[in-house]
Design an enzyme around this catalytic site. Structure first.
Site, PDB file in Angstrom:
ATOM      1  N   ASP A   1      21.464  38.839   8.326  1.00  0.00           N
ATOM      2  CA  ASP A   1      22.159  38.516   9.818  1.00  0.00           C
ATOM      3  C   ASP A   1      21.129  37.683  10.855  1.00  0.00           C
ATOM      4  O   ASP A   1      21.232  37.786  11.909  1.00  0.00           O
ATOM      5  CB  ASP A   1      22.828  39.647  10.160  1.00  0.00           C
ATOM      6  N   GLU A   2      20.225  37.143  10.278  1.00  0.00           N
ATOM      7  CA  GLU A   2      19.052  36.359  11.004  1.00  0.00           C
ATOM      8  C   GLU A   2      19.475  35.220  11.640  1.00  0.00           C
ATOM      9  O   GLU A   2      19.077  34.736  12.841  1.00  0.00           O
ATOM     10  CB  GLU A   2      17.923  36.170  10.192  1.00  0.00           C
TER      11      GLU A   2
ATOM     12  N   HIS B   1      27.568  34.268   6.604  1.00  0.00           N
ATOM     13  CA  HIS B   1      26.749  33.447   7.432  1.00  0.00           C
ATOM     14  C   HIS B   1      27.889  32.557   8.187  1.00  0.00           C
ATOM     15  O   HIS B   1      28.627  31.868   8.083  1.00  0.00           O
ATOM     16  CB  HIS B   1      26.326  32.142   6.556  1.00  0.00           C
TER      17      HIS B   1
ATOM     18  N   LYS C   1      20.802  32.583   9.224  1.00  0.00           N
ATOM     19  CA  LYS C   1      20.370  31.893   8.139  1.00  0.00           C
ATOM     20  C   LYS C   1      21.521  30.472   8.127  1.00  0.00           C
ATOM     21  O   LYS C   1      21.081  29.363   8.067  1.00  0.00           O
ATOM     22  CB  LYS C   1      20.420  32.637   6.849  1.00  0.00           C
TER      23      LYS C   1
HETATM   24  P1  GDP Z   1      23.260  34.842   8.559  1.00  0.00           P
HETATM   25  O1  GDP Z   1      23.985  35.685   7.860  1.00  0.00           O
HETATM   26  O2  GDP Z   1      21.669  35.254   8.628  1.00  0.00           O
HETATM   27  O3  GDP Z   1      23.611  33.487   8.434  1.00  0.00           O
HETATM   28  O4  GDP Z   1      23.737  35.238  10.336  1.00  0.00           O
HETATM   29  P2  GDP Z   1      24.791  36.023  10.837  1.00  0.00           P
HETATM   30  O5  GDP Z   1      25.855  34.599  10.924  1.00  0.00           O
HETATM   31  O6  GDP Z   1      25.366  37.222  10.131  1.00  0.00           O
HETATM   32  O7  GDP Z   1      24.721  36.337  12.215  1.00  0.00           O
HETATM   33  C1  GDP Z   1      23.950  35.660  13.068  1.00  0.00           C
HETATM   34  C2  GDP Z   1      24.869  35.679  14.506  1.00  0.00           C
HETATM   35  O8  GDP Z   1      24.051  35.098  15.425  1.00  0.00           O
HETATM   36  C3  GDP Z   1      26.034  34.532  14.145  1.00  0.00           C
HETATM   37  O9  GDP Z   1      27.162  35.252  15.036  1.00  0.00           O
HETATM   38  C4  GDP Z   1      25.403  33.403  14.908  1.00  0.00           C
HETATM   39  O10 GDP Z   1      26.488  32.579  15.507  1.00  0.00           O
HETATM   40  C5  GDP Z   1      24.668  33.872  16.051  1.00  0.00           C
HETATM   41  N1  GDP Z   1      23.184  33.376  16.181  1.00  0.00           N
HETATM   42  C6  GDP Z   1      22.408  32.498  15.407  1.00  0.00           C
HETATM   43  N2  GDP Z   1      21.474  32.043  16.211  1.00  0.00           N
HETATM   44  C7  GDP Z   1      21.630  32.178  17.519  1.00  0.00           C
HETATM   45  C8  GDP Z   1      20.944  32.295  18.690  1.00  0.00           C
HETATM   46  O11 GDP Z   1      19.747  31.499  18.738  1.00  0.00           O
HETATM   47  N3  GDP Z   1      21.377  32.874  19.651  1.00  0.00           N
HETATM   48  C9  GDP Z   1      22.732  33.539  20.033  1.00  0.00           C
HETATM   49  N4  GDP Z   1      22.946  33.962  20.936  1.00  0.00           N
HETATM   50  N5  GDP Z   1      23.214  33.828  18.898  1.00  0.00           N
HETATM   51  C10 GDP Z   1      22.883  32.978  17.598  1.00  0.00           C
HETATM   52  P1  IMO Z   2      23.518  37.932   5.059  1.00  0.00           P
HETATM   53  O1  IMO Z   2      23.512  37.054   4.172  1.00  0.00           O
HETATM   54  C1  IMO Z   2      23.309  42.167   6.333  1.00  0.00           C
HETATM   55  C2  IMO Z   2      23.446  45.164   3.073  1.00  0.00           C
HETATM   56  C3  IMO Z   2      24.805  46.101   3.075  1.00  0.00           C
HETATM   57  C4  IMO Z   2      24.218  47.436   2.562  1.00  0.00           C
HETATM   58  C5  IMO Z   2      23.189  46.963   1.287  1.00  0.00           C
HETATM   59  C6  IMO Z   2      24.033  46.767  -0.096  1.00  0.00           C
HETATM   60  O2  IMO Z   2      24.834  37.841   5.913  1.00  0.00           O
HETATM   61  O3  IMO Z   2      22.371  38.289   5.821  1.00  0.00           O
HETATM   62  P2  IMO Z   2      25.979  45.214  -1.017  1.00  0.00           P
HETATM   63  O4  IMO Z   2      27.144  45.212  -0.471  1.00  0.00           O
HETATM   64  O5  IMO Z   2      24.880  44.139  -1.193  1.00  0.00           O
HETATM   65  O6  IMO Z   2      25.519  46.124  -2.329  1.00  0.00           O
HETATM   66  O7  IMO Z   2      24.963  46.312   0.110  1.00  0.00           O
HETATM   67  O8  IMO Z   2      22.908  45.357   1.789  1.00  0.00           O
HETATM   68  N1  IMO Z   2      23.803  43.870   3.201  1.00  0.00           N
HETATM   69  C7  IMO Z   2      23.726  42.860   4.091  1.00  0.00           C
HETATM   70  N2  IMO Z   2      23.494  43.291   5.642  1.00  0.00           N
HETATM   71  N3  IMO Z   2      23.544  40.946   5.813  1.00  0.00           N
HETATM   72  C8  IMO Z   2      23.874  40.464   4.786  1.00  0.00           C
HETATM   73  O9  IMO Z   2      23.823  39.361   4.146  1.00  0.00           O
HETATM   74  C9  IMO Z   2      23.833  41.464   3.767  1.00  0.00           C
HETATM   75  N4  IMO Z   2      24.208  41.672   2.254  1.00  0.00           N
HETATM   76  C10 IMO Z   2      23.978  42.877   2.283  1.00  0.00           C
HETATM   77  O10 IMO Z   2      25.010  46.215   4.619  1.00  0.00           O
HETATM   78  O11 IMO Z   2      23.413  47.989   3.377  1.00  0.00           O
HETATM   79 MG    MG Z   3      25.319  37.532   8.028  1.00  0.00          MG
END
Ligand code: GDP
Ligand code: IMO
Ligand code: MG
Length: 452
Positions: free
Chosen positions: A38-39, A66, A41
């Protein structure tokens, strides 16, 4: 596909032109999570995908979530590569991904209602990818219950069947896309055997086999036009005319089955090797490897988290950052940026640059801490520990920075950032030893400061 010629020559011939100099073909750019997921990406991929010809997923399944925000509209992708938003690019789901077909079509249809047009025509699926069945998802839940009962804690999986599906793959009883599209009688027999195998392990598991097979047969026909031999498809993409190819990592380094905080990890390789094995591409075709790191740290699910802040700071990061899982809706645990883990992720992945996201979330803090080393019994430890008991016990050494207390969300270039924020960014860059190429200050595409 038989017509594909290796390095432009006939089969079996020696390629004179390649003696002494191997032309690797096009390079792929890989985007990987450098923390626990959840960075951001999705956002980085979306940014790069506007110029990409191909955007590929290589591992994981719909455990990923994502988020992409375009023109104020928010899309969430789980199995579909985020690049599917770009109407000019082709998206590919590689052999290393595990695919839950109902999930895939539901996701596509949901996004189509939001305005994503023609995605089925732009999606290629590898015939070697393994399938996640509904019963894998049920088993995921049963295994979590079993862990809770036996050990008093579970992993906190997404219950998307990821672990059980990769277990089936590793035990060589799994079923792949090519099996589904082959002789359906044979597929049905193997499906029934697989169900029986799980039922002998979990007697409470009930599966309506005939109903499942009926549905799978329907999914097979919808899927068929998208399926290709992924190896030949990628080879042609790499060795044809110049193409921009992007690989969208799912999950993250600290969730990697080999390098993550085992057993609190996912079941695939979310580090750079997963790009090669999950798409069938040679290492020499890997170009840039971009690591995505948040300006603080979050984690969903259970497991050690040394810089976690179980206090007002953690709550502030959670609420300001809207840190709620895209896939499960769970609140994400929050804490300070941990550079021990980001450096560790860099050692494995060899990042060529970093995207630092969500800097804006720190705008209101009086002071900001960054974890720079771990100590055990008062002494610095030189490595990121493999053993989770040790990781639970480490004490974090922090550097403290004054907060900039300024709204950065409108910043569009380096000079728009307050000096204290620049200082924070430069410290991170120097500590990891990798240039920071982007700094995120908001959700949408334009809220990404490009540094070089
Ligand atoms: P991913 O799984 O790495 O693609 O990340 P996620 O989508 O799960 O979570 C990242 C969250 O942060 C999402 O809600 C994005 O819209 C939000 N986001 C990404 N970059 C930024 C940023 O620079 N600032 C803010 N405020 N939100 C961001
Ligand atoms: P994105 O791509 C955050 C975590 C789950 C759990 C562990 C194992 O959005 O960054 P699983 O269902 O894969 O067997 O769960 O891994 N996990 C994630 N946490 N972001 C993800 O993906 C994750 N994919 C798996 O929360 O702790
Ligand atoms: Mg994510």
């Amino acid at each position: 596909q038989e017509s594909v010629q290796l390095c432009g020559r006939g089969e079996g011939e020696i390629c004179e032109s390649s003696r002494g100099k191997i032309d690797a073909g096009n390079k792929v750019t890989v985007v990987l999570g450098a923390q626990w997921g959840d960075e951001g990406k999705g956002k980085v991929v979306d940014l790069l995908a506007t110029e990409a010809d191909f955007v590929c997923r290589c591992q994981g399944g719909n455990n990923a979530g994502h988020t992409v925000v375009v023109d104020g509209k928010e899309y969430d992708f789980h199995l579909l590569p985020s690049g599917i938003i770009n109407p000019k690019s082709i998206s590919l789901i590689g052999n290393g991904v595990v695919i839950h077909l109902p999930g895939l079509f539901e996701e596509g249809d949901k996004n189509e209602k939001k305005g994503l047009k023609g995605w089925e025509k732009r999606l290629i699926v590898s015939d070697r990818a393994h399938l996640v069945f509904d019963f894998h998802q049920v088993v995921d839940g049963l295994q979590e219950t079993e862990r809770q009962a036996q050990e008093g804690k579970n992993i906190g999986t997404t219950k998307k069947g990821i672990g059980p599906a990769y277990s089936s793959k590793a035990s060589r009883t799994g079923l792949r896309v090519c099996d589904l599209l082959g002789d359906f009688k044979d597929f049905s027999t193997r499906f029934k055997n697989l169900v029986q195998q799980y039922q002998s392990m979990y007697p409470s598991l009930t599966v309506d086999v005939e109903d499942q097979l009926k549905k799978l047969k329907e999914y097979a026909e919808r899927l068929r036009p998208m399926v290709r031999d992924g190896v030949y498809y990628m080879y042609e993409a790499l060795h044809g005319p110049p193409k921009k190819i992007l690989v969208e990592g799912a999950n993250a380094a600290l969730l990697d089955i080999d390098f993550g905080t085992y057993p609190f990890v996912t079941s695939s390789n979310c580090t750079v090797g997963g790009a090669c094995t999950g798409l069938g591409i040679p290492p020499m075709n890997i170009g840039d490897v971009f690591g995505v790191a948040k300006a603080y740290t979050t984690r969903v699910g259970i497991g050690a988290f040394p810089t976690e802040q179980l206090n007002a700071i953690g709550e502030l990061l959670q609420t300001r950052g809207h840190e709620v899982g895209v896939t499960t809706g769970r609140k994400r645990r929050c804490g300070w940026l941990d550079l021990v883990i980001v450096r560790y992720a860099h050692m494995i992945n060899g990042f060529t640059a970093i995207a630092l996201t969500k800097l804006d979330i720190l705008d209101v803090l009086d002071e900001i801490k960054v974890g720079v080393a771990y100590k055990l019994n008062g002494k610095r430890i030189p490595h990121f520990p493999a053993n989770m008991d040790v990781l639970h016990k480490v004490e974090v050494e922090y550097e403290t920075f004054p907060g900039w207390k300024t709204d950065t969300s409108a910043a569009r270039k380096w000079n728009d950032l307050p000096a204290k924020a620049q200082n924070y960014i430069r410290f991170i860059e120097n500590h990891i030893g990798v240039p920071i190429k982007w700094v995120g200050v908001g959700k949408s595409r334009e809220c990404m400061i490009q540094m070089f």
